[in-house]
Design a protein around this motif. Structure first.
Motif, PDB file in Angstrom:
ATOM      1  N   ARG A  39      -7.505   0.811   2.195  1.00  0.00           N
ATOM      2  CA  ARG A  39      -8.098   1.385   0.993  1.00  0.00           C
ATOM      3  C   ARG A  39      -7.041   2.135   0.204  1.00  0.00           C
ATOM      4  N   LEU A  40      -6.801   1.685  -1.023  1.00  0.00           N
ATOM      5  CA  LEU A  40      -5.862   2.431  -1.859  1.00  0.00           C
ATOM      6  C   LEU A  40      -6.483   3.712  -2.380  1.00  0.00           C
ATOM      7  N   GLY A  41      -7.803   3.757  -2.509  1.00  0.00           N
ATOM      8  CA  GLY A  41      -8.463   4.955  -3.003  1.00  0.00           C
ATOM      9  C   GLY A  41      -9.791   5.178  -2.327  1.00  0.00           C
ATOM     10  N   GLN A  42     -10.236   6.450  -2.323  1.00  0.00           N
ATOM     11  CA  GLN A  42     -11.535   6.786  -1.736  1.00  0.00           C
ATOM     12  C   GLN A  42     -12.047   8.092  -2.346  1.00  0.00           C
ATOM     13  N   SER A  66      -3.805   6.295  -1.440  1.00  0.00           N
ATOM     14  CA  SER A  66      -2.809   5.937  -0.438  1.00  0.00           C
ATOM     15  C   SER A  66      -1.448   5.668  -1.072  1.00  0.00           C
ATOM     16  N   ASP A  67      -0.393   6.123  -0.387  1.00  0.00           N
ATOM     17  CA  ASP A  67       0.975   5.791  -0.807  1.00  0.00           C
ATOM     18  C   ASP A  67       1.637   4.869   0.215  1.00  0.00           C
ATOM     19  N   TYR A  68       0.799   4.156   0.976  1.00  0.00           N
ATOM     20  CA  TYR A  68       1.333   3.270   2.010  1.00  0.00           C
ATOM     21  C   TYR A  68       2.136   2.118   1.420  1.00  0.00           C
ATOM     22  N   TYR A  69       1.725   1.662   0.235  1.00  0.00           N
ATOM     23  CA  TYR A  69       2.385   0.520  -0.408  1.00  0.00           C
ATOM     24  C   TYR A  69       3.201   0.969  -1.614  1.00  0.00           C
ATOM     25  N   ASP A  70       4.158   0.133  -1.990  1.00  0.00           N
ATOM     26  CA  ASP A  70       4.889   0.325  -3.241  1.00  0.00           C
ATOM     27  C   ASP A  70       4.039  -0.254  -4.368  1.00  0.00           C
ATOM     28  N   VAL A  71       3.329   0.611  -5.056  1.00  0.00           N
ATOM     29  CA  VAL A  71       2.386   0.185  -6.090  1.00  0.00           C
ATOM     30  C   VAL A  71       2.852   0.745  -7.429  1.00  0.00           C
ATOM     31  N   PRO A  72       2.865  -0.063  -8.487  1.00  0.00           N
ATOM     32  CA  PRO A  72       3.265   0.446  -9.812  1.00  0.00           C
ATOM     33  C   PRO A  72       2.363   1.585 -10.277  1.00  0.00           C
ATOM     34  N   ARG A  74       0.885   2.177 -13.052  1.00  0.00           N
ATOM     35  CA  ARG A  74      -0.335   1.757 -13.749  1.00  0.00           C
ATOM     36  C   ARG A  74      -1.439   1.378 -12.773  1.00  0.00           C
ATOM     37  N   GLU A  75      -1.064   0.731 -11.687  1.00  0.00           N
ATOM     38  CA  GLU A  75      -2.073   0.334 -10.693  1.00  0.00           C
ATOM     39  C   GLU A  75      -2.638   1.561  -9.973  1.00  0.00           C
ATOM     40  N   LEU A  76      -1.795   2.548  -9.691  1.00  0.00           N
ATOM     41  CA  LEU A  76      -2.284   3.788  -9.085  1.00  0.00           C
ATOM     42  C   LEU A  76      -3.267   4.497 -10.011  1.00  0.00           C
ATOM     43  N   GLN A  77      -3.014   4.438 -11.307  1.00  0.00           N
ATOM     44  CA  GLN A  77      -3.929   5.036 -12.264  1.00  0.00           C
ATOM     45  C   GLN A  77      -5.260   4.278 -12.300  1.00  0.00           C
ATOM     46  N   ASN A  78      -5.202   2.950 -12.189  1.00  0.00           N
ATOM     47  CA  ASN A  78      -6.435   2.171 -12.079  1.00  0.00           C
ATOM     48  C   ASN A  78      -7.246   2.589 -10.854  1.00  0.00           C
ATOM     49  N   VAL A  79      -6.550   2.809  -9.750  1.00  0.00           N
ATOM     50  CA  VAL A  79      -7.213   3.251  -8.513  1.00  0.00           C
ATOM     51  C   VAL A  79      -7.878   4.607  -8.732  1.00  0.00           C
ATOM     52  N   LEU A  80      -7.156   5.540  -9.343  1.00  0.00           N
ATOM     53  CA  LEU A  80      -7.716   6.868  -9.603  1.00  0.00           C
ATOM     54  C   LEU A  80      -8.946   6.774 -10.498  1.00  0.00           C
ATOM     55  N   LEU A  81      -8.878   5.970 -11.556  1.00  0.00           N
ATOM     56  CA  LEU A  81     -10.030   5.818 -12.454  1.00  0.00           C
ATOM     57  C   LEU A  81     -11.227   5.209 -11.729  1.00  0.00           C
ATOM     58  N   HIS A  82     -10.985   4.282 -10.831  1.00  0.00           N
ATOM     59  CA  HIS A  82     -12.054   3.713 -10.003  1.00  0.00           C
ATOM     60  C   HIS A  82     -12.787   4.832  -9.258  1.00  0.00           C
ATOM     61  N   THR A 123      -9.156  -3.908  -4.267  1.00  0.00           N
ATOM     62  CA  THR A 123      -7.743  -4.226  -4.484  1.00  0.00           C
ATOM     63  C   THR A 123      -7.202  -4.976  -3.280  1.00  0.00           C
ATOM     64  N   ARG A 124      -6.505  -6.069  -3.510  1.00  0.00           N
ATOM     65  CA  ARG A 124      -5.890  -6.831  -2.422  1.00  0.00           C
ATOM     66  C   ARG A 124      -4.592  -6.148  -1.997  1.00  0.00           C
ATOM     67  N   THR A 125      -4.655  -5.362  -0.947  1.00  0.00           N
ATOM     68  CA  THR A 125      -3.481  -4.595  -0.525  1.00  0.00           C
ATOM     69  C   THR A 125      -2.350  -5.492  -0.036  1.00  0.00           C
ATOM     70  N   LYS A 126      -2.668  -6.718   0.399  1.00  0.00           N
ATOM     71  CA  LYS A 126      -1.624  -7.618   0.900  1.00  0.00           C
ATOM     72  C   LYS A 126      -0.670  -8.059  -0.204  1.00  0.00           C
ATOM     73  N   SER A 127      -1.034  -7.824  -1.445  1.00  0.00           N
ATOM     74  CA  SER A 127      -0.164  -8.232  -2.549  1.00  0.00           C
ATOM     75  C   SER A 127       0.962  -7.234  -2.801  1.00  0.00           C
ATOM     76  N   TRP A 128       0.937  -6.086  -2.136  1.00  0.00           N
ATOM     77  CA  TRP A 128       1.954  -5.056  -2.368  1.00  0.00           C
ATOM     78  C   TRP A 128       2.833  -4.873  -1.127  1.00  0.00           C
ATOM     79  N   PRO A 129       4.136  -4.668  -1.317  1.00  0.00           N
ATOM     80  CA  PRO A 129       5.018  -4.402  -0.173  1.00  0.00           C
ATOM     81  C   PRO A 129       4.807  -2.993   0.361  1.00  0.00           C
ATOM     82  N   VAL A 130       5.102  -2.799   1.630  1.00  0.00           N
ATOM     83  CA  VAL A 130       5.016  -1.468   2.233  1.00  0.00           C
ATOM     84  C   VAL A 130       6.132  -0.602   1.650  1.00  0.00           C
TER      85      VAL A 130
END
Length: 218
Positions: A39-42, A66-72, A74-82, A123-130
């Protein structure tokens, strides 16, 4: 553009989004940066009763990212808005058809269509590198014990190196333990396990337990 995720960064974004999209109606929640892999966000809260006449209210609002993955960024902001949509629906006491029901999707679509966001249901977490700092954690060798109990339950535990003998004696002496096996491994599954100093662990369903055993024994 990637950014280092901190609770202060989440707070800064939250204040801006609250003003722009939620009318400054949301109180500031607690922010947590964790290492969740699935889960990138909760969003979470507790519902308490205000008295028999006034119904309930929500308290303890928390948003985790979560900061487990290298996520851009903009995507982190999408997660926060979710998670802020969940927050808004909960805080306003809006009835929805499901956790991602009609009201959630209406707000999500409005933000995506009118304001150029790309919020999704999942969000498909497998699309992002650790991320680099988590990759370092993945490569650490750990002392792991697999435990099957007489009741048929399955556990894995990561044991502090100084307590391996102690835990092994506990497992050997316990009538509740049917069998136990030790491994030294850098398997990423155990990256977020705490190091224990006693006979306890994380319970798994048998198919997952047996698949991990197979991988460790290869």
């Amino acid at each position: 553009m990637k950014t280092e995720m901190t609770a202060e960064q989440l707070r800064t974004w939250f204040r801006e989004f609250n003003r722009l999209y939620f009318g400054d109606n949301l109180p500031e929640p607690r922010f947590v940066v964790n290492n969740a892999r699935t889960r990138l966000g909760q969003y979470s809260c507790q519902r308490v009763r205000r008295g028999w006449l006034w119904g309930t209210k929500t308290v303890g609002h928390t948003i985790k990212v979560s900061d487990y993955y290298d996520v851009p960024e903009r995507e982190l902001q999408n997660v926060l808005l979710h998670e802020m949509i969940h927050f808004y629906i909960s805080y306003k006491g809006i009835r929805d058809t499901s956790p991602h029901g009609r009201e959630f999707r209406r707000l999500m679509q409005w933000l995506n269509t009118e304001h150029g966001w790309h919020i999704t249901i999942s969000t498909r977490t497998k699309s992002w590198p650790v991320s680099e700092h988590n990759q370092a954690r993945l490569n650490v060798l750990r002392r792991v014990v697999a435990i099957e109990t007489a009741a048929g339950h399955c556990y894995f535990s990561v044991v502090h190196p100084d307590y391996v003998r102690y835990v092994d004696k506990q497992a050997t002496a316990s009538r509740q333990v049917k069998s136990h096996q030790w491994f030294t491994t850098a398997h990423p599954f155990f990256a977020d396990f705490p190091q224990t100093r006693s006979l306890r662990g994380r319970r798994l369903k048998r198919p997952e337990f047996e698949e991990l055993l197979r991988q460790l024994q290869e």
